[in-house]
Design a protein around this motif. Structure first.
Motif, short mmCIF file in Angstrom:
data_model
loop_
_atom_site.label_atom_id
_atom_site.label_comp_id
_atom_site.label_asym_id
_atom_site.label_seq_id
_atom_site.Cartn_x
_atom_site.Cartn_y
_atom_site.Cartn_z
N SER A 92 -14.07 -42.43 -59.71
CA SER A 92 -14.82 -43.03 -58.60
C SER A 92 -14.82 -42.12 -57.38
O SER A 92 -15.38 -42.47 -56.35
N MET A 93 -14.18 -40.95 -57.49
CA MET A 93 -14.07 -40.06 -56.32
C MET A 93 -14.70 -38.71 -56.61
O MET A 93 -14.73 -38.26 -57.74
N THR A 94 -15.10 -38.03 -55.54
CA THR A 94 -15.62 -36.67 -55.69
C THR A 94 -14.46 -35.74 -56.09
O THR A 94 -13.29 -36.12 -56.00
N ILE A 95 -14.82 -34.54 -56.51
CA ILE A 95 -13.82 -33.54 -56.87
C ILE A 95 -12.89 -33.25 -55.68
O ILE A 95 -11.67 -33.21 -55.83
N ALA A 96 -13.48 -33.09 -54.50
CA ALA A 96 -12.66 -32.80 -53.32
C ALA A 96 -11.66 -33.93 -53.07
O ALA A 96 -10.48 -33.67 -52.81
N ASP A 97 -12.12 -35.16 -53.18
CA ASP A 97 -11.21 -36.29 -52.94
C ASP A 97 -10.13 -36.37 -54.00
O ASP A 97 -8.99 -36.75 -53.72
N ASN A 98 -10.48 -36.02 -55.23
CA ASN A 98 -9.47 -35.98 -56.29
C ASN A 98 -8.36 -35.01 -55.94
O ASN A 98 -7.18 -35.34 -56.03
N VAL A 99 -8.74 -33.81 -55.52
CA VAL A 99 -7.73 -32.79 -55.22
C VAL A 99 -6.95 -33.16 -53.96
O VAL A 99 -5.76 -32.91 -53.86
N ALA A 100 -7.64 -33.81 -53.01
CA ALA A 100 -6.98 -34.15 -51.74
C ALA A 100 -6.10 -35.39 -51.85
O ALA A 100 -5.28 -35.65 -50.98
N GLY A 129 -16.89 -24.61 -54.87
CA GLY A 129 -18.25 -25.10 -54.70
C GLY A 129 -18.52 -26.42 -55.40
O GLY A 129 -19.62 -26.95 -55.33
N THR A 130 -17.55 -26.99 -56.09
CA THR A 130 -17.79 -28.25 -56.79
C THR A 130 -17.29 -29.44 -55.98
O THR A 130 -17.26 -30.56 -56.49
N GLU A 131 -16.91 -29.18 -54.72
CA GLU A 131 -16.26 -30.23 -53.90
C GLU A 131 -16.97 -31.58 -53.97
O GLU A 131 -16.33 -32.62 -54.04
N ARG A 132 -18.31 -31.57 -53.88
CA ARG A 132 -19.02 -32.84 -53.77
C ARG A 132 -19.47 -33.42 -55.11
O ARG A 132 -20.14 -34.43 -55.16
N THR A 133 -19.13 -32.74 -56.18
CA THR A 133 -19.52 -33.21 -57.50
C THR A 133 -18.64 -34.40 -57.90
O THR A 133 -17.53 -34.53 -57.44
N ARG A 150 -5.61 -30.16 -58.73
CA ARG A 150 -5.00 -31.33 -58.08
C ARG A 150 -3.48 -31.23 -58.10
O ARG A 150 -2.81 -31.62 -57.15
N ALA A 151 -2.94 -30.71 -59.21
CA ALA A 151 -1.49 -30.59 -59.31
C ALA A 151 -0.95 -29.46 -58.44
O ALA A 151 0.05 -29.63 -57.73
#
Ligand SMILES: Nc1ncnc2c1ncn2[C@@H]1O[C@H](COP(=O)(O)OP(=O)(O)OP(=O)(O)O)[C@@H](O)[C@H]1O
Ligand SMILES: [Mg+2]
Lengths: 262, 255
Positions: A92-100, A129-133, A150-151
């Motif tokens: 349910s989250m973007t890639i950036a939010d996953n990592v953050a 560049g995939t932050e918003r995917t 993420r880890a």
């Protein structure tokens, strides 16, 4: 230091681990190899308390994981990065939010710093560049690399990699191997790497342990495993469909040179 | 036969035991405001606002049918304005909360169970835990709180809609004037009717979301497990709504 002592685990009638004992020393990379379904993932899930042992213990820095109180367990988890076999990205989250996500938890970093760390981590796994995917838009291998980002974004003391290179093309696999080696050198992390890929195992591992029928069949340095005379280990590292008859007939014998087989 | 019954009751006792632990773990997560605080408003929208259309749809038709049933039942001995009384009383005390609750057991409960169930089987819940989040604080609390807070609000709108549509039906399809309908509505009305309906609704919201979270997070075994958790959530929620409905009637309505 991560210490497994006589770890046993069954799911209902299905016994998976029958007494796994293994010590991972500070700063080293321990590779766990073993056939599909032998319980490699189950073993490392005990390190962060995702599973409770039926018998035996897992201790991280001397703390027995299954005896920790909730708060202590949370503190321990904050020092361990876990790369899941199938990435386990939050869909349910973007890639950036996953990592953050883990970074926001600690509350120690500003949003600005978090953004920088996210960008840097994604660049390391070649996913800049995939932050918003969204995760669903990525391929399996790409998701895996985001799981890795993420880890490592957390700069943990321990890293548990569950098949980090399975399903990646050879070039990306080599990049990920490189990344694991560099992460260890730069951050001094202690890692456990589960893999089927012997090339990767030899590249990243200091020591290798083979899990077989619920126990550690053999444990040793890369060189020791490469020269193993155990027929089960040889079969696995050479990827042969069955145990060679002469290895079984003469246990302890130096295995025949490559190519001498009919 | 007896043995089967025995096994089933042991299974149910065990289930309630696990559920009790689960509720306790959720309550223990309440101080962790930093984790659930940010989630609560999006959840209130998803559980509350998005459920309004179905709740109002059901309420509208219930109101119409109630008015017609009431006029059909009322005989010459009873004045027609009783239609207003019947529509009002049954809507506020029983049908508003229970019909909405049953509908939302399907919509909200199933949705939660399917979502958390998929997260469980794809190891997203494990990932949450390894990132030092407590699933009770991050996933369960926002849903349960949003459910408990939003159900009474949804039901209040449903009650109003049912009564409004009851009035529309009464004045257009029956020989009743607005004044008569309102007179009937006020005749037996006490403010406690609404309070009672809303307390019930809050308890339904709590139970539906709790069961959805519990069965969702305990999902095993892939897509089939998710389907199973979803179905069981709807069935158990519906049963619990009826049990709670009787419970509240016994505890709060006896003189
Ligand atoms: N939560 C669980 N419930 C029931 N059985 C489980 C659970 N987790 C793992 N198992 C079983 O335990 C066994 C070992 O699983 P595990 O995932 O550790 O294998 P693995 O060594 O990681 O294999 P692979 O290399 O294919 O990933 C499997 O037979 C699996 O079905
Ligand atoms: Mg595995």
């Amino acid at each position: 230091m991560i210490e497994f002592r006589g770890l046993e685990k069954a799911f209902g009638a299905k016994v998976v681990l029958r007494g796994v004992s293994l010590t991972v020393r500070d700063g080293e990379t321990m590779v766990i190899i073993g056939g599909s379904g032998t319980g490699k993932s189950v073993t490392i899930k005990h390190v962060v308390g995702l599973l409770e042992p039926d018998a035996g213990t897992v201790a991280v820095d001397g703390q027995v994981v299954s005896e920790l109180r909730r708060r202590e367990l949370t503190a321990l988890r904050a020092t361990v990065g876990y790369v899941f076999q199938f990435a386990a990205l939050f869909d349910s989250m973007t890639i950036a939010d996953n990592v953050a996500f883990g970074l926001r938890r600690s509350g120690a970093m500003s949003e600005e710093q978090i953004r920088e760390r996210v960008t840097e981590s994604l660049r390391l796994v070649e996913m800049a560049g995939t932050e918003r995917t969204m995760p669903a838009e990525l391929s399996g291998g790409m998701r895996k690399r985001v799981g890795l980002a993420r880890a490592i974004a957390l700069r943990p003391k321990y890293l548990l990699y569950d098949e980090p290179t399975t399903g990646l093309d050879p070039v990306t696999s080599a990049v990920i191997d490189e990344l694991m080696i560099r992460t260890r050198e730069a951050l001094g992390v202690t890692s456990i790497v589960i893999t089927h890929d012997m090339r990767s195992a030899y590249r990243v591992g200091d020591r290798i342990a083979m899990l077989y029928e619920g126990r550690i069949r053999q444990e040793g340095t890369v060189a020791e495993i490469q020269q193993s005379t155990d027929p089960i280990v040889r079969q696995f590292i050479e990827g042969r469909p069955s145990v060679r008859a002469e290895d079984v007939a003469a246990p302890g014998a130096v295995p025949a040179a490559e190519g001498s087989q009919p | 036969m007896l043995a089967a019954l025995g096994r089933r009751s042991v299974g149910i006792t065990e289930l309630f035991g696990h559920l009790g632990h689960f509720v306790a773990d959720t309550l223990r997560a309440v101080p962790d405001v930093r984790t659930w605080g940010r989630q609560i408003f999006p959840m209130m929208r998803r559980i509350g606002v998005d459920s309004l259309p179905i709740a109002l749809f059901i309420a509208a038709f219930t109101g119409i049918v109630l008015a017609l049933l009431a006029s059909y039942t009322v005989t010459a001995a009873v004045p027609l304005y009783f239609v207003g009384a019947l529509v009002g009383k049954t809507t506020m005390l029983e049908l508003g909360p229970v019909l909405t609750g049953l509908a939302l057991a399907g919509r909200v409960g199933a949705n939660i169970a399917a979502e958390l169930g998929s997260m469980r089987v794809t190891e997203q819940v494990d990932a949450l835990e390894t990132l030092a989040y407590d699933p009770h604080a991050y996933l369960v609390l926002p849903r349960v709180m949003a459910g408990t807070l939003m159900f009474p609000i949804i039901v209040a709108f449903a009650m109003a809609t049912a009564i409004f549509m009851g009035w529309v039906a009464a004045t257009t399809l029956l020989p009743i004037t607005t004044a008569e309908f309102l007179r009937g509505l006020r005749l037996f009305y006490v403010p406690f009717d609404v309070t009672f309906g809303l307390i019930k609704s809050a308890s339904f919201g709590f139970v539906i979301t709790m069961i959805g979270c519990f069965l969702g997070l305990n999902t095993r075994g892939g897509a089939e497990g998710v389907g199973d958790a979803t179905t069981r959530t709807v069935v158990y929620s519906a049963e619990m709504i009826l049990v709670l409905d009787a419970y509240w009637a016994i505890t709060l309505l006896r003189p």
